[in-house]
Design an enzyme around this catalytic site. Sequence first.
Site, PDB file in Angstrom:
ATOM      1  N   VAL A  18      -2.622  -8.240  -1.878  1.00 17.45           N
ATOM      2  CA  VAL A  18      -2.245  -8.478  -0.419  1.00 17.45           C
ATOM      3  C   VAL A  18      -2.888  -9.848  -0.267  1.00 17.45           C
ATOM      4  O   VAL A  18      -2.632 -10.447   0.484  1.00 17.45           O
ATOM      5  CB  VAL A  18      -1.567  -7.796   0.251  1.00 17.45           C
ATOM      6  CG1 VAL A  18      -0.224  -6.773  -0.125  1.00 17.45           C
ATOM      7  CG2 VAL A  18      -3.045  -6.990   1.036  1.00 17.45           C
ATOM      8  N   ASN A  56       1.519  -2.131   5.094  1.00 20.48           N
ATOM      9  CA  ASN A  56       0.560  -1.102   5.507  1.00 20.48           C
ATOM     10  C   ASN A  56      -0.418  -0.763   4.838  1.00 20.48           C
ATOM     11  O   ASN A  56      -1.730  -0.654   4.641  1.00 20.48           O
ATOM     12  CB  ASN A  56       2.141  -0.261   5.058  1.00 20.48           C
ATOM     13  CG  ASN A  56       0.696   1.568   4.860  1.00 20.48           C
ATOM     14  OD1 ASN A  56       0.014   1.830   5.511  1.00 20.48           O
ATOM     15  ND2 ASN A  56       0.557   1.598   3.264  1.00 20.48           N
ATOM     16  N   TYR A  79     -13.348  -3.961  10.599  1.00 20.62           N
ATOM     17  CA  TYR A  79     -11.949  -3.211  10.504  1.00 20.62           C
ATOM     18  C   TYR A  79     -11.101  -3.390  11.836  1.00 20.62           C
ATOM     19  O   TYR A  79     -10.331  -3.446  11.836  1.00 20.62           O
ATOM     20  CB  TYR A  79     -11.655  -1.443   9.843  1.00 20.62           C
ATOM     21  CG  TYR A  79     -10.628  -0.900   9.737  1.00 20.62           C
ATOM     22  CD1 TYR A  79     -10.375  -1.120   9.024  1.00 20.62           C
ATOM     23  CD2 TYR A  79     -11.113  -0.242  11.267  1.00 20.62           C
ATOM     24  CE1 TYR A  79      -8.763  -0.241   9.056  1.00 20.62           C
ATOM     25  CE2 TYR A  79      -9.391   0.945  11.123  1.00 20.62           C
ATOM     26  CZ  TYR A  79      -8.857   0.670   9.900  1.00 20.62           C
ATOM     27  OH  TYR A  79      -7.272   1.667   9.796  1.00 20.62           O
ATOM     28  N   LYS A  88      -7.848  -5.222  12.495  1.00 17.78           N
ATOM     29  CA  LYS A  88      -6.711  -4.685  13.069  1.00 17.78           C
ATOM     30  C   LYS A  88      -6.711  -4.928  14.500  1.00 17.78           C
ATOM     31  O   LYS A  88      -5.320  -5.199  15.089  1.00 17.78           O
ATOM     32  CB  LYS A  88      -6.978  -3.123  13.231  1.00 17.78           C
ATOM     33  CG  LYS A  88      -6.818  -2.150  11.995  1.00 17.78           C
ATOM     34  CD  LYS A  88      -5.692  -2.635  11.228  1.00 17.78           C
ATOM     35  CE  LYS A  88      -5.964  -1.495   9.549  1.00 17.78           C
ATOM     36  NZ  LYS A  88      -4.565  -1.939   9.213  1.00 17.78           N
ATOM     37  N   ILE A 105      -6.724   9.873  11.196  1.00 14.84           N
ATOM     38  CA  ILE A 105      -5.643  10.657   9.499  1.00 14.84           C
ATOM     39  C   ILE A 105      -7.388  11.680   8.850  1.00 14.84           C
ATOM     40  O   ILE A 105      -7.618  10.809   7.991  1.00 14.84           O
ATOM     41  CB  ILE A 105      -4.428   9.985   8.663  1.00 14.84           C
ATOM     42  CG1 ILE A 105      -3.433   9.519   9.432  1.00 14.84           C
ATOM     43  CG2 ILE A 105      -3.961  10.949   7.728  1.00 14.84           C
ATOM     44  CD1 ILE A 105      -2.528   8.294   8.661  1.00 14.84           C
ATOM     45  N   GLY A 149       0.933  -1.093  -0.045  1.00 12.81           N
ATOM     46  CA  GLY A 149      -0.222   0.469  -0.176  1.00 12.81           C
ATOM     47  C   GLY A 149       0.792   1.438   0.149  1.00 12.81           C
ATOM     48  O   GLY A 149       0.512   1.598   0.922  1.00 12.81           O
TER      49      GLY A 149
END
Lengths: 265, 253
Positions: free
Chosen positions: A67, A93, A159, A163, A192, A16
């Site tokens: 991936v 990433n 997610y 994670k 972010i 990524g």
Amino acid sequence: MLDSLNLDEKIVVITGGGTGLGLEMGRDLARAGANIVLAGRRPEPIEQAAEEFRGMGLKSISIPTDVTDSTQVNNLFSQTLKSFGKVDVLINNAGGGSGNKPIWEITDQEWHDGIDKNLTGAFYCCRAILKHMVEQESGKIINISSGQGLRGQRGSFMYGCSKGGVIQLTRVIAATYGPMGITSNCIVPGMIPIQNETQTNEPNKRLNFLPMGRAGTPQEMAPLATFLASDASDYMNGEMLYCDGGALAGGAAITGYGRNIQLDY
Amino acid sequence: MPIPKEWNLSGKSIILTTGDRGWGPIIAAGLASAGANLVILGNRQKILDESEECALLYKNKVLTINTDLTNPEETNEAIEKSVSFLGRLDILVNDTQTEFSKPFLEITPLEYDLVMNRNMKSVFLCCQAALQHMVINNRGKIVNFASVLAERGVAHETAYSSSMAAIEQFTRSLAIELARTGITVNGIGTGWYTTENIPLEQQREDPLVRYLPSRRLGHPKEIIPLLILLCSDMSSYMNGQTIFVDGGSMTHA
């Protein structure tokens, strides 16, 4: 002491790596002298980044890779080893969010896709390169997790779970291959801002719940990758580096909230 | 390829507090090697002298002040003197640690108070005094040293591990309280370390070392790059975390 941050001659694979945080980490690693192999689904952004790094006098190639497909992941590492002869650092990433809907509406396919994108992809990459790293008796794995991997975020099923899995993958690799010279650590970014948000200078009211009252930038997180990729972090293993402005230290506390209770004495 | 310039502390003014373990000289040398001007506080003259000697090798401004950091008046006075020597204060690094292990039933109330005061109260007092000089500029960095025992229980460590957990929690709450001021507070948690040069085979006679994923003890110089990172402008969005540099001991079952 700072010499240990030098990455000259190091070969770093970033998945990524063409956009966002992946690209900023690449730029920071390149400034420290690393040769970077960029993997990503779309060929254009990763090739553009590779060109940027070659322009700095470094060796850099791009290898289009999804991936979630282990054949493509195996190809990524066999091509990298053919071109460079070794891999010093792997940065997992690649990944991304996967919508927010009631749990009873999530299909089998959506669950598996969400887990594959963030967790299975990182596992495939580790599986493909760790034997090589163990044989060379050195190697650094850097995984990118999320605050959502540690705390429950409303609706963040795939997610959050994937994670959280990435953090456990980090620890299990550290415990298993630490004795063979491998370190495995994790960067835990806070929020972010998406691209168009960064371009406005107005304070975003939506971010007021964060301790610092603002989101972080990829540029603020990228140096952590350079630190973890370098010899400077050799005695760190299985650890998480939060870069979240204090969000995990406080949790969803209301910023500015502070009680006053007098002590009786 | 040159190292990016943000990776150093040139011209930064740092107060380093020391306790009675011998890491002062190593930490002082690390900060000075990155370009910082230093004042070193503590009440072990030998540690102060050695720290000064190590820091002076890098030709920056260095001052030591022998002071009792568990005493509020002495601490305030020492911090005032430090700031007038440095001209301003950018960073406070707290390593006031005292090591102590004893079976729980044998620990005296005095020993408990000493461990808590030297490890935790000193950090509290130093932060309070130093922050007066940081809040006026809305800028500053604090780094507090703790230990893996902040999060793991070990026999004979009731007093020491409580003091370490207190530091970790202090770091979190202070970080949140200051988050809007431009001042960040972080920590470094160290694992099993030695300052001696013990051969690996000899280290591994200790079952503890064989249990560490690193299969070796750490040396305090290994935390210097992380300390520089946490003191530098690079860590602007890192806040409230105690980061463990422990050869993987915390990752283990």
